[in-house]
Design a protein around this motif. Structure first.
Motif, PDB file in Angstrom:
ATOM      1  N   PHE A  72     -58.432  13.701   0.327  1.00  0.00           N
ATOM      2  CA  PHE A  72     -59.801  13.214   0.493  1.00  0.00           C
ATOM      3  C   PHE A  72     -60.606  14.164   1.390  1.00  0.00           C
ATOM      4  CE2 PHE A  72     -62.994  10.646   2.743  1.00  0.00           C
ATOM      5  CZ  PHE A  72     -63.714  10.167   1.651  1.00  0.00           C
ATOM      6  N   ILE A  73     -59.985  14.594   2.491  1.00  0.00           N
ATOM      7  CA  ILE A  73     -60.641  15.557   3.383  1.00  0.00           C
ATOM      8  C   ILE A  73     -60.926  16.859   2.645  1.00  0.00           C
ATOM      9  CG2 ILE A  73     -60.340  16.957   5.467  1.00  0.00           C
ATOM     10  CD1 ILE A  73     -58.681  14.654   6.625  1.00  0.00           C
ATOM     11  N   LEU A  74     -59.970  17.275   1.802  1.00  0.00           N
ATOM     12  CA  LEU A  74     -60.131  18.509   1.025  1.00  0.00           C
ATOM     13  C   LEU A  74     -61.317  18.404   0.074  1.00  0.00           C
ATOM     14  CD1 LEU A  74     -58.772  21.286   0.501  1.00  0.00           C
ATOM     15  CD2 LEU A  74     -57.492  20.179  -1.345  1.00  0.00           C
ATOM     16  N   PHE A  75     -61.442  17.292  -0.605  1.00  0.00           N
ATOM     17  CA  PHE A  75     -62.567  17.088  -1.517  1.00  0.00           C
ATOM     18  C   PHE A  75     -63.901  17.108  -0.766  1.00  0.00           C
ATOM     19  CE2 PHE A  75     -59.455  14.938  -4.471  1.00  0.00           C
ATOM     20  CZ  PHE A  75     -59.541  15.923  -5.453  1.00  0.00           C
ATOM     21  N   LYS A  76     -63.948  16.440   0.391  1.00  0.00           N
ATOM     22  CA  LYS A  76     -65.169  16.399   1.178  1.00  0.00           C
ATOM     23  C   LYS A  76     -65.555  17.797   1.673  1.00  0.00           C
ATOM     24  CE  LYS A  76     -66.460  12.099   1.162  1.00  0.00           C
ATOM     25  NZ  LYS A  76     -67.809  11.719   0.632  1.00  0.00           N
ATOM     26  N   ALA A  77     -64.560  18.568   2.107  1.00  0.00           N
ATOM     27  CA  ALA A  77     -64.829  19.916   2.608  1.00  0.00           C
ATOM     28  C   ALA A  77     -65.367  20.820   1.506  1.00  0.00           C
ATOM     29  CB  ALA A  77     -63.554  20.510   3.215  1.00  0.00           C
ATOM     30  N   ARG A  78     -64.854  20.641   0.297  1.00  0.00           N
ATOM     31  CA  ARG A  78     -65.299  21.446  -0.844  1.00  0.00           C
ATOM     32  C   ARG A  78     -66.523  20.863  -1.535  1.00  0.00           C
ATOM     33  NH1 ARG A  78     -59.524  22.687  -3.937  1.00  0.00           N
ATOM     34  NH2 ARG A  78     -58.634  24.068  -2.349  1.00  0.00           N
ATOM     35  N   LYS A  79     -66.927  19.666  -1.094  1.00  0.00           N
ATOM     36  CA  LYS A  79     -68.047  18.950  -1.703  1.00  0.00           C
ATOM     37  C   LYS A  79     -67.834  18.739  -3.199  1.00  0.00           C
ATOM     38  CE  LYS A  79     -71.383  20.613   1.729  1.00  0.00           C
ATOM     39  NZ  LYS A  79     -72.662  21.322   1.969  1.00  0.00           N
ATOM     40  N   GLN A  80     -66.599  18.378  -3.548  1.00  0.00           N
ATOM     41  CA  GLN A  80     -66.237  18.128  -4.942  1.00  0.00           C
ATOM     42  C   GLN A  80     -66.339  16.642  -5.260  1.00  0.00           C
ATOM     43  OE1 GLN A  80     -62.283  19.811  -5.193  1.00  0.00           O
ATOM     44  NE2 GLN A  80     -63.050  21.755  -5.974  1.00  0.00           N
ATOM     45  N   SER A  81     -66.761  16.355  -6.468  1.00  0.00           N
ATOM     46  CA  SER A  81     -66.853  14.970  -6.923  1.00  0.00           C
ATOM     47  C   SER A  81     -65.467  14.453  -7.306  1.00  0.00           C
ATOM     48  CB  SER A  81     -67.779  14.879  -8.134  1.00  0.00           C
ATOM     49  OG  SER A  81     -67.762  13.575  -8.692  1.00  0.00           O
ATOM     50  N   VAL A  82     -65.245  13.164  -7.050  1.00  0.00           N
ATOM     51  CA  VAL A  82     -63.968  12.552  -7.422  1.00  0.00           C
ATOM     52  C   VAL A  82     -64.161  11.561  -8.572  1.00  0.00           C
ATOM     53  CG1 VAL A  82     -62.948  12.829  -5.148  1.00  0.00           C
ATOM     54  CG2 VAL A  82     -64.248  10.750  -5.660  1.00  0.00           C
ATOM     55  N   LYS A  83     -65.301  11.641  -9.241  1.00  0.00           N
ATOM     56  CA  LYS A  83     -65.570  10.734 -10.353  1.00  0.00           C
ATOM     57  C   LYS A  83     -64.814  11.156 -11.601  1.00  0.00           C
ATOM     58  CE  LYS A  83     -70.202   9.267  -8.890  1.00  0.00           C
ATOM     59  NZ  LYS A  83     -71.639   9.193  -9.265  1.00  0.00           N
ATOM     60  N   LEU A  84     -64.376  10.184 -12.372  1.00  0.00           N
ATOM     61  CA  LEU A  84     -63.704  10.436 -13.638  1.00  0.00           C
ATOM     62  C   LEU A  84     -64.690  10.291 -14.795  1.00  0.00           C
ATOM     63  CD1 LEU A  84     -60.369   8.484 -13.004  1.00  0.00           C
ATOM     64  CD2 LEU A  84     -60.877  10.886 -12.535  1.00  0.00           C
ATOM     65  N   ASN A  85     -64.275  10.723 -15.970  1.00  0.00           N
ATOM     66  CA  ASN A  85     -65.181  10.759 -17.113  1.00  0.00           C
ATOM     67  C   ASN A  85     -65.490   9.385 -17.702  1.00  0.00           C
ATOM     68  OD1 ASN A  85     -65.213  13.540 -16.866  1.00  0.00           O
ATOM     69  ND2 ASN A  85     -63.598  13.848 -18.380  1.00  0.00           N
ATOM     70  N   CYS A  86     -64.516   8.487 -17.675  1.00  0.00           N
ATOM     71  CA  CYS A  86     -64.715   7.196 -18.320  1.00  0.00           C
ATOM     72  C   CYS A  86     -63.828   6.130 -17.673  1.00  0.00           C
ATOM     73  CB  CYS A  86     -64.407   7.282 -19.818  1.00  0.00           C
ATOM     74  SG  CYS A  86     -62.720   7.800 -20.197  1.00  0.00           S
ATOM     75  N   ARG A  87     -64.127   4.887 -18.002  1.00  0.00           N
ATOM     76  CA  ARG A  87     -63.389   3.760 -17.440  1.00  0.00           C
ATOM     77  C   ARG A  87     -61.921   3.793 -17.870  1.00  0.00           C
ATOM     78  NH1 ARG A  87     -64.780  -2.672 -18.486  1.00  0.00           N
ATOM     79  NH2 ARG A  87     -63.104  -3.513 -17.146  1.00  0.00           N
ATOM     80  N   ARG A  88     -61.675   4.227 -19.080  1.00  0.00           N
ATOM     81  CA  ARG A  88     -60.304   4.293 -19.601  1.00  0.00           C
ATOM     82  C   ARG A  88     -59.425   5.184 -18.733  1.00  0.00           C
ATOM     83  NH1 ARG A  88     -57.691   7.776 -23.214  1.00  0.00           N
ATOM     84  NH2 ARG A  88     -55.959   6.805 -24.392  1.00  0.00           N
ATOM     85  N   ASP A  89     -59.971   6.294 -18.242  1.00  0.00           N
ATOM     86  CA  ASP A  89     -59.193   7.200 -17.399  1.00  0.00           C
ATOM     87  C   ASP A  89     -58.835   6.557 -16.059  1.00  0.00           C
ATOM     88  OD1 ASP A  89     -59.196   9.133 -19.327  1.00  0.00           O
ATOM     89  OD2 ASP A  89     -60.825  10.320 -18.449  1.00  0.00           O
ATOM     90  N   TYR A  90     -59.739   5.731 -15.536  1.00  0.00           N
ATOM     91  CA  TYR A  90     -59.428   5.008 -14.299  1.00  0.00           C
ATOM     92  C   TYR A  90     -58.234   4.079 -14.511  1.00  0.00           C
ATOM     93  CZ  TYR A  90     -63.787   6.488 -12.011  1.00  0.00           C
ATOM     94  OH  TYR A  90     -64.787   7.223 -11.414  1.00  0.00           O
ATOM     95  N   LEU A  91     -58.215   3.399 -15.652  1.00  0.00           N
ATOM     96  CA  LEU A  91     -57.125   2.471 -15.947  1.00  0.00           C
ATOM     97  C   LEU A  91     -55.806   3.215 -16.164  1.00  0.00           C
ATOM     98  CD1 LEU A  91     -58.990   0.029 -18.395  1.00  0.00           C
ATOM     99  CD2 LEU A  91     -58.410  -0.357 -15.984  1.00  0.00           C
ATOM    100  N   LEU A  92     -55.877   4.325 -16.882  1.00  0.00           N
ATOM    101  CA  LEU A  92     -54.665   5.106 -17.142  1.00  0.00           C
ATOM    102  C   LEU A  92     -54.095   5.695 -15.848  1.00  0.00           C
ATOM    103  CD1 LEU A  92     -55.628   7.007 -20.437  1.00  0.00           C
ATOM    104  CD2 LEU A  92     -53.937   5.179 -20.178  1.00  0.00           C
ATOM    105  N   LEU A  93     -54.971   6.185 -14.977  1.00  0.00           N
ATOM    106  CA  LEU A  93     -54.497   6.744 -13.709  1.00  0.00           C
ATOM    107  C   LEU A  93     -53.958   5.659 -12.791  1.00  0.00           C
ATOM    108  CD1 LEU A  93     -57.093   9.548 -12.961  1.00  0.00           C
ATOM    109  CD2 LEU A  93     -54.627   9.819 -13.185  1.00  0.00           C
ATOM    110  N   ALA A  94     -54.499   4.458 -12.916  1.00  0.00           N
ATOM    111  CA  ALA A  94     -53.953   3.333 -12.141  1.00  0.00           C
ATOM    112  C   ALA A  94     -52.528   3.028 -12.591  1.00  0.00           C
ATOM    113  CB  ALA A  94     -54.838   2.102 -12.306  1.00  0.00           C
ATOM    114  N   ALA A  95     -52.303   3.044 -13.905  1.00  0.00           N
ATOM    115  CA  ALA A  95     -50.954   2.823 -14.440  1.00  0.00           C
ATOM    116  C   ALA A  95     -50.014   3.938 -14.012  1.00  0.00           C
ATOM    117  CB  ALA A  95     -51.008   2.727 -15.962  1.00  0.00           C
ATOM    118  N   ALA A  96     -50.514   5.171 -14.032  1.00  0.00           N
ATOM    119  CA  ALA A  96     -49.695   6.315 -13.607  1.00  0.00           C
ATOM    120  C   ALA A  96     -49.351   6.208 -12.124  1.00  0.00           C
ATOM    121  CB  ALA A  96     -50.437   7.621 -13.880  1.00  0.00           C
ATOM    122  N   GLY A  97     -50.294   5.740 -11.317  1.00  0.00           N
ATOM    123  CA  GLY A  97     -50.038   5.572  -9.884  1.00  0.00           C
ATOM    124  C   GLY A  97     -48.963   4.543  -9.612  1.00  0.00           C
ATOM    125  N   ALA A  98     -48.954   3.453 -10.395  1.00  0.00           N
ATOM    126  CA  ALA A  98     -47.917   2.434 -10.246  1.00  0.00           C
ATOM    127  C   ALA A  98     -46.547   3.007 -10.589  1.00  0.00           C
ATOM    128  CB  ALA A  98     -48.231   1.233 -11.132  1.00  0.00           C
TER     129      ALA A  98
END
Length: 309
Positions: A72-98
């Motif tokens: 998170f600190i790295l993203f803030k320092a680089r001023k990079q966005s952490v947004k994903l392309n679509c809602r489906r990707d959020y759900l898939l990454l949530a499953a991958a995180g589990a």
């Protein structure tokens, strides 16, 4: 005139084709290097299951928490966005995180019950699952050479099992390790689809953030008391051997097949065993050495074959 034009077109096309092929080969070599560097980090991470005096699930939670904070600190320092392309990707990454939460908990549990050698070697069964799952999911042809490599690697893992009794701590370690390898096989296949759209760092950020949330209830129930040594160990584990290594591995999947990357991961056991020997004084037994040599042979063969394209 037509002959001149045809020659000119071919003369322009051939250098372009060779240049493009050269770029693809360089990208593949860089990706292979990323995977190998990540595997070094994964191998050394197993030591912390012995160094940090906490249950496996607490160590797994600590590593993802500090990893997510760093990313998170790295993203803030680089001023990079952490947004994903679509809602489906959020759900898939949530499953991958589990899945990641289950994988790291079972992997660390395997090492705590048995040894670093047993935990890392049995984790190496994960290419066996990938070999058969990857062609099915991505509609690719199942290659005979990949099947042979996976089966030979499985034989190497079987060699390290002293006896097939559930009461034996080594056998329990093998079982936990294989559960971890199965979950990681599925996770790696999911990461392959993410690597085309997102950086490895962003994927790691979301997966580890979800893993931290999934593991939090267990940590609250256990209510662990952390020492200064525990915290330092978890910070190192989270930043260097989790955030860094996980990002490199996912980034490498852009130009390396999951099955090849999985077999390269067999080197994780080699790095882990050597580190455990130096740091913890854990001396691998004869069966572990033989099994490790079998796995190493498959790893080097697969890596050379992939590098040649």
């Amino acid at each position: 005139m037509m002959a001149y034009m045809r020659w000119g077109m071919e003369g322009d096309f051939i250098p372009f084709f060779n240049e493009r092929k050269g770029q693809e080969m360089n990208q593949q070599k860089k990706s292979l290097l990323s995977v190998h560097m990540a595997v070094v980090g994964f191998g050394l991470a197993g030591l912390f299951a012995k160094i940090v005096n906490q249950p496996a699930i607490v160590i797994a939670w600590g590593r993802v928490v500090f990893s997510v904070i760093f990313l998170f600190i790295l993203f803030k320092a680089r001023k990079q966005s952490v947004k994903l392309n679509c809602r489906r990707d959020y759900l898939l990454l949530a499953a991958a995180g589990a899945l990641l939460a289950v994988h790291w908990t079972t992997f660390l549990q395997s090492i705590q019950i048995s040894t670093v050698a047993v935990g890392t070697l049995t984790f190496s069964t994960y290419p066996l699952f990938v070999t058969f799952l990857e062609p099915y999911i991505y509609h690719e042809r199942l290659k005979r050479a990949n099947v042979v490599c996976a089966l030979v690697m499985l034989i190497g893992v079987i060699l390290i099992v002293p006896e097939f009794h559930l009461e034996n701590s080594m056998t329990q370690g093998v079982i936990w390790g294989m559960v971890g390898s199965l979950t990681y096989a599925v996770l790696s296949l999911m990461n392959r689809s993410f690597s085309d759209r997102y950086t490895g760092t962003l994927v790691a950020f979301y997966e580890q953030g979800v893993a931290a949330i999934v593991l939090l209830p267990a940590v609250l129930i256990l209510h662990p008391a952390f020492t200064g040594r525990d915290i330092v160990g978890l910070v190192i584990l989270g930043v260097a051997f989790t955030a860094g290594a996980h990002s490199l591995f996912i980034e490498g999947l852009k130009h390396v097949k999951v099955q090849t990357a999985g077999i390269i991961s067999g080197l994780e056991s080699v790095y882990g065993i050597l580190a455990a020997l130096v740091v913890l004084g854990e001396v691998p037994g004869f069966r572990e050495i033989i099994g490790g040599l079998v796995i190493m042979g498959v790893v080097f063969y697969s890596t050379l074959a992939s590098a040649k394209g």
